[in-house]
Write an enzyme that holds these catalytic residues in place. Structure first.
Site, PDB file in Angstrom:
ATOM      1  N   GLN A 206       0.830  -1.211   0.000  1.00 22.41           N
ATOM      2  CA  GLN A 206       0.000   0.000   0.000  1.00 22.41           C
ATOM      3  C   GLN A 206       0.865   1.263   0.000  1.00 22.41           C
ATOM      4  O   GLN A 206       1.584   1.513   0.966  1.00 22.41           O
ATOM      5  CB  GLN A 206      -0.866  -0.002   1.268  1.00 22.41           C
ATOM      6  N   GLY A 207       0.782   2.037  -1.047  1.00 18.25           N
ATOM      7  CA  GLY A 207       1.590   3.261  -1.135  1.00 18.25           C
ATOM      8  C   GLY A 207       0.750   4.498  -0.872  1.00 18.25           C
ATOM      9  O   GLY A 207       0.357   5.199  -1.818  1.00 18.25           O
ATOM     10  N   TYR A 208       0.456   4.732   0.382  1.00 20.86           N
ATOM     11  CA  TYR A 208      -0.281   5.946   0.766  1.00 20.86           C
ATOM     12  C   TYR A 208       0.688   6.960   1.401  1.00 20.86           C
ATOM     13  O   TYR A 208       0.889   8.045   0.897  1.00 20.86           O
ATOM     14  CB  TYR A 208      -1.377   5.605   1.793  1.00 20.86           C
ATOM     15  N   SER A 209       1.305   6.573   2.552  1.00 19.72           N
ATOM     16  CA  SER A 209       2.094   7.536   3.339  1.00 19.72           C
ATOM     17  C   SER A 209       3.337   8.012   2.606  1.00 19.72           C
ATOM     18  O   SER A 209       3.956   7.262   1.847  1.00 19.72           O
ATOM     19  CB  SER A 209       2.531   6.891   4.666  1.00 19.72           C
TER      20      SER A 209
ATOM     21  N   GLU B  69      -9.550  -1.413   5.354  1.00 16.95           N
ATOM     22  CA  GLU B  69      -8.340  -1.614   6.143  1.00 16.95           C
ATOM     23  C   GLU B  69      -8.668  -1.626   7.629  1.00 16.95           C
ATOM     24  O   GLU B  69      -8.158  -2.444   8.385  1.00 16.95           O
ATOM     25  CB  GLU B  69      -7.326  -0.486   5.827  1.00 16.95           C
TER      26      GLU B  69
ATOM     27  N   SER C 254      -3.462   6.859  12.790  1.00 17.59           N
ATOM     28  CA  SER C 254      -3.186   6.779  14.238  1.00 17.59           C
ATOM     29  C   SER C 254      -4.488   6.840  15.048  1.00 17.59           C
ATOM     30  O   SER C 254      -5.516   7.326  14.561  1.00 17.59           O
ATOM     31  CB  SER C 254      -2.261   7.918  14.658  1.00 17.59           C
ATOM     32  N   ASN C 255      -4.417   6.342  16.282  1.00 22.29           N
ATOM     33  CA  ASN C 255      -5.637   6.323  17.110  1.00 22.29           C
ATOM     34  C   ASN C 255      -6.131   7.730  17.430  1.00 22.29           C
ATOM     35  O   ASN C 255      -7.334   7.932  17.620  1.00 22.29           O
ATOM     36  CB  ASN C 255      -5.386   5.512  18.387  1.00 22.29           C
ATOM     37  N   GLU C 256      -5.217   8.703  17.472  1.00 25.50           N
ATOM     38  CA  GLU C 256      -5.667  10.089  17.689  1.00 25.50           C
ATOM     39  C   GLU C 256      -6.552  10.518  16.513  1.00 25.50           C
ATOM     40  O   GLU C 256      -7.604  11.128  16.697  1.00 25.50           O
ATOM     41  CB  GLU C 256      -4.464  11.045  17.806  1.00 25.50           C
TER      42      GLU C 256
END
Ligand SMILES: Cc1cc2nc3c(=O)[nH]c(=O)nc-3n(C[C@H](O)[C@H](O)[C@H](O)COP(=O)(O)OP(=O)(O)OC[C@H]3O[C@@H](n4cnc5c(N)ncnc54)[C@H](O)[C@@H]3O)c2cc1C
Length: 310
Positions: A52-55, A171, A295-297
């Site tokens: 997966q190329g997102y970040s 996801e 992230s959970n935040e």
């Protein structure tokens, strides 16, 4: 979903391929008939292994900030830029990625497209990153005039953002699976029995609290899984699953360190009867779970805005 549930029932490890979990469902939903005919059978046979190329270095939580560009030249996209934290890119044959196809779009969520590309080509360089646990499970991926056919655009040009979000809901249900915490809890129980921790009332309280949290989570997960099996679209509330299971997993890994007492900092497996448990590795493995997949935040932000309307 059914495939993974059956694997879990037999205690089989999940493959690290993101074909079945992510890009497959997306192609089913948004792909052309030609894309479905070509890519889906290859996902099932594992002929193609996906990452997966997102970040990117400047685009994690703020994903829409991504800068990797894809410019149309004849029948191809020419891709330049960098992705990072790309899990298993060094084992993958293909990458599904978000690229900027219109740098002048008024909003940064516009002008993004979703494309499929081969990793095995001269313009792509994959460099592994070693984690604290000493594993090379994710990578940096560099694109220097890499190419992919225009036919590998999924959905409409410059409309990739809505697909990016749809894929994230797939996801999040897979990351939110109870198996992560259930397996860790089973390991903790075996370890704690071997170390006679259940004679300690405080330990029993902590263990019981975690066991109940894991059960509650499994019940909630079943509700979302049923929604998916009925073919319904998952709502933003699916973020709950990811928050809950990853934080349970971290608390389990912390209790495991406590159960190990003075051995809690030992590098490598600890032997308990016939089994060996690497408590420190388990602790390390639990850390990034609250970061990946958003992230959970950020998940809490989503819940507060989209579900609670705050
Ligand atoms: C093990 C692992 C595997 C991964 N695999 C992949 C992969 O295969 N493919 C891929 O594309 N990416 C992958 N990622 C990347 C992952 O999606 C990002 O790390 C994640 O989205 C966070 O982005 P960032 O690392 O840039 O942190 P940042 O976005 O820089 O965030 C830093 C910190 O600030 C907090 N923060 C940021 N914005 C806000 C806000 N608005 N409100 C409150 N807090 C905020 C974050 O919660 C975090 O704690 C992986 C990450 C890990 C750890």
């Amino acid at each position: 979903m059914i495939f993974y549930e059956e694997q879990q029932r037999y205690g089989v490890n999940r493959g690290r391929d993101m074909g079945i979990q992510m890009v497959g469902p997306l192609i089913i939903k948004f792909g052309t008939q030609a894309q479905k005919d070509y890519w889906l059978p290859r996902i099932l046979t594992c002929e193609d292994i996906w990452c997966q190329g997102y970040s990117e270095p400047g685009a994690g939580s703020d994903l829409a900030n991504l800068r990797t560009s894809a410019v149309i030249e004849g029948d191809e996209f020419v891709i330049n830029g960098q992705k990072t934290w790309t899990t298993m890119a060094h084992d993958a044959t293909h990458i599904f990625m978000l690229v900027r196809t219109d740098a002048d779009a008024p909003r940064k969520q516009q002008g993004i497209s979703f494309v499929l590309a081969s990793v095995d080509q001269p313009g792509v360089e994959v460099r592994t990153i070693t984690t604290l646990a000493g594993e090379t499970e994710f990578c940096e991926v560099f694109f220097d005039n890499a190419r992919t056919p225009r036919a590998n655009l999924v959905g409409e040009l410059n409309k990739g953002w809505s697909m990016a979000k749809a894929l994230l809901s797939f996801e999040r249900i897979f990351i939110g699976s109870p198996s992560l915490a259930q397996n860790a809890l089973g390991q903790l129980e075996t370890f704690a029995r071997g170390r006679d921790c259940f004679s300690d009332a405080a330990f029993c309280d902590s263990f019981a609290e975690l066991a109940l949290d894991v059960e509650d989570h499994a019940a909630l997960y079943a509700r979302f899984a049923d929604q998916l099996k009925r073919g319904e679209t998952l709502g933003a509330d699916v973020s709950m699953l990811k928050i809950w299971v990853t934080e349970c997993y971290q608390r389990i890994s912390e209790l495991m360190i406590e159960a190990a007492g003075p051995d809690g900092g030992t590098v490598g497996p600890l032997q308990i009867g016939n089994i060996s448990v690497d408590v420190l590795a388990s602790f390390y493995k639990a850390r990034p779970t609250t970061i990946y997949g958003g992230s959970n935040e950020i998940q809490r932000n989503i819940l507060s805005k989209a579900v609670l309307g705050l």
